[in-house]
Design a protein around this motif. Structure first.
Motif, PDB file in Angstrom:
ATOM      1  N   PHE A 322      89.823  -6.923   7.289  1.00 35.97           N
ATOM      2  CA  PHE A 322      91.164  -7.751   7.698  1.00 35.97           C
ATOM      3  C   PHE A 322      92.191  -6.738   7.774  1.00 35.97           C
ATOM      4  N   THR A 323      92.439  -5.942   6.625  1.00 36.34           N
ATOM      5  CA  THR A 323      93.415  -4.861   6.770  1.00 36.34           C
ATOM      6  C   THR A 323      93.552  -3.992   7.666  1.00 36.34           C
ATOM      7  N   VAL A 324      92.365  -3.490   8.168  1.00 38.09           N
ATOM      8  CA  VAL A 324      92.064  -2.594   9.200  1.00 38.09           C
ATOM      9  C   VAL A 324      92.651  -3.263  10.515  1.00 38.09           C
ATOM     10  N   ALA A 325      92.174  -4.451  10.658  1.00 39.55           N
ATOM     11  CA  ALA A 325      92.570  -5.214  12.083  1.00 39.55           C
ATOM     12  C   ALA A 325      93.934  -5.562  12.061  1.00 39.55           C
ATOM     13  N   LEU A 326      94.562  -5.619  11.093  1.00 41.71           N
ATOM     14  CA  LEU A 326      96.053  -5.751  11.038  1.00 41.71           C
ATOM     15  C   LEU A 326      96.635  -4.407  11.287  1.00 41.71           C
ATOM     16  N   ILE A 327      96.235  -3.400  10.560  1.00 43.48           N
ATOM     17  CA  ILE A 327      96.916  -2.088  11.072  1.00 43.48           C
ATOM     18  C   ILE A 327      96.834  -1.791  12.533  1.00 43.48           C
TER      19      ILE A 327
END
Length: 390
Positions: A322-327
């Motif tokens: 989720f963090t990678v997708a948000l970035i």
């Protein structure tokens, strides 16, 4: 009116030592004081302190045990007195006759044997976190599953709630290991998960499980399930588990008067449908029988630990994804967003007194002549007129 001071009590470790020296179990001590074994366990662990008449009875019993221990203690053996260094004075002895027999020599006195030194008890072996967790699980998991079954009436949900609670305890093991009551920590977590309102939305909750075979057990379980969740939890903790009222209030996160009110209402509801259970002692025995009649088995400790670790890895990976997708979404937005602001073109509005603009068409002869006249004139305007005298 002056209030008499409370009877002093020995430290918790001394209480336990006195009970073990007298070869009494916690159940036997609880019967002699008039409380439950769980209350004695809480007194010896230091979690709670007896009050009132229970304190007087408990202190009197401990004093009796201490006196018995003093009486039974072996008295120290007296040390042998040292022999005198002075020899007795010589007395005149008669001359021995030739045919007289020699007098027998006295046998030497035996020296006292040295007492054996007590062997020091071996130091307890420190357990690893996994071994300590397995020991806690093996000790408390079966009872917690039976208690949770009284709250939910569902065998699989009770087993899953206890496993989830132990998995949470394994994730927070340093905190749980230092807690004064690790079983209470796990029990509170299991109860919260079992009584969560989100359980009703699960597909498994729509299919009822087979009720107990015994009609009396079935009636008691249905009566428990009709109680509100807070009243049901208070009744199970106080009359089923055997906690005191302050401990029940602390575990349910309520005040002591509110907990007492819930307990009274729950008992009235149970006694209204089952008058034979109006006595708290009978109700306690029936709850224990109802939980024990069901064949509820808990999973093995390594399985629970591996399940919790696998769940924690999945949550960690989901959080990373989720963090990678948000970035990535933020970077794409920054890359494609405009660098300056362009105000939108406002729509046209009709101005009063000005004719609306029409589409251009072919010019008439007069318009062509006017256009030619305007082009022929000087760009700066007409010539300046100068005054003349006539």
């Amino acid at each position: 009116m002056t209030r008499s001071p409370a009877t002093p009590l020995p430290p918790p470790k001394a209480r336990r030592r006195l009970r073990e020296t007298a070869a009494l179990t916690q159940t036997q001590l609880a019967d002699r004081v008039g409380v439950t074994p769980a209350t004695v366990r809480a007194w010896e662990s230091g979690r709670t302190t007896p009050r009132g008449r229970k304190r007087e009875a408990y202190a009197k019993l401990l004093k009796t045990l201490a006196e018995e221990e003093t009486v039974q203690a072996p008295e120290p053996e007296p040390k042998p007195e040292p022999e005198s260094k002075l020899e007795p004075e010589a007395t005149p002895q008669p001359q021995p006759q030739p045919d007289a027999k020699p007098e027998p020599q006295p046998e030497p006195q035996s020296q006292p044997q040295p007492r054996p030194q007590p062997v020091a008890a071996p130091e307890p072996v420190a357990l690893t976190p996994a071994q300590a967790f397995d020991a806690l699980y093996a000790f408390s998991a079966p009872a917690l599953v039976r208690q949770t079954f009284l709250l939910t009436g569902r065998r699989e949900q009770a087993r899953e709630s206890v496993e989830r609670a132990f998995q949470a305890a394994w994730e927070h093991w340093p905190e749980v290991a230092r807690d004064r009551d690790p079983v209470g920590w796990v029990r509170a977590t299991a109860y919260e998960y079992a009584l969560s309102p989100w359980q009703r939305l699960r597909p498994r909750h729509r299919h009822p499980e087979p009720p107990p075979a015994d009609p009396g057990d079935r009636t008691l379980l249905n009566t428990l399930l009709r109680l509100p969740p807070r009243h049901r939890r208070t009744l199970v903790l106080y009359d089923g588990v055997g906690l005191d009222l302050p401990e029940t209030a602390a575990e349910t996160e309520a005040s002591t008067p509110a907990t007492a009110n819930r307990l009274l209402r729950a008992r009235e509801a149970v006694a209204g449908r089952l008058p034979a259970l109006a006595d708290p002692q009978v109700l306690h025995r029936r709850l224990a029988e109802l939980a024990s009649n069901e064949r509820l088995r808990a999973a093995e400790p390594p399985t629970v630990r591996r399940g919790g670790e696998r769940r924690a890895r999945l949550r960690t990976r989901a959080a990373i994804a989720f963090t990678v997708a948000l970035i990535g979404t933020t970077a794409l937005t920054v890359r494609t967003a405009p660098t300056h602001y362009e105000p939108p073109v406002s729509p046209g509005q009709a101005v009063r007194g000005v004719p609306q603009r029409v589409a251009p068409g072919a010019l008439s002869d007069e318009e062509l002549e006017l256009r030619q006249k305007l082009r022929d004139q000087v760009q700066d305007g007409p010539e300046r007129l100068s005054p003349r005298l006539e």
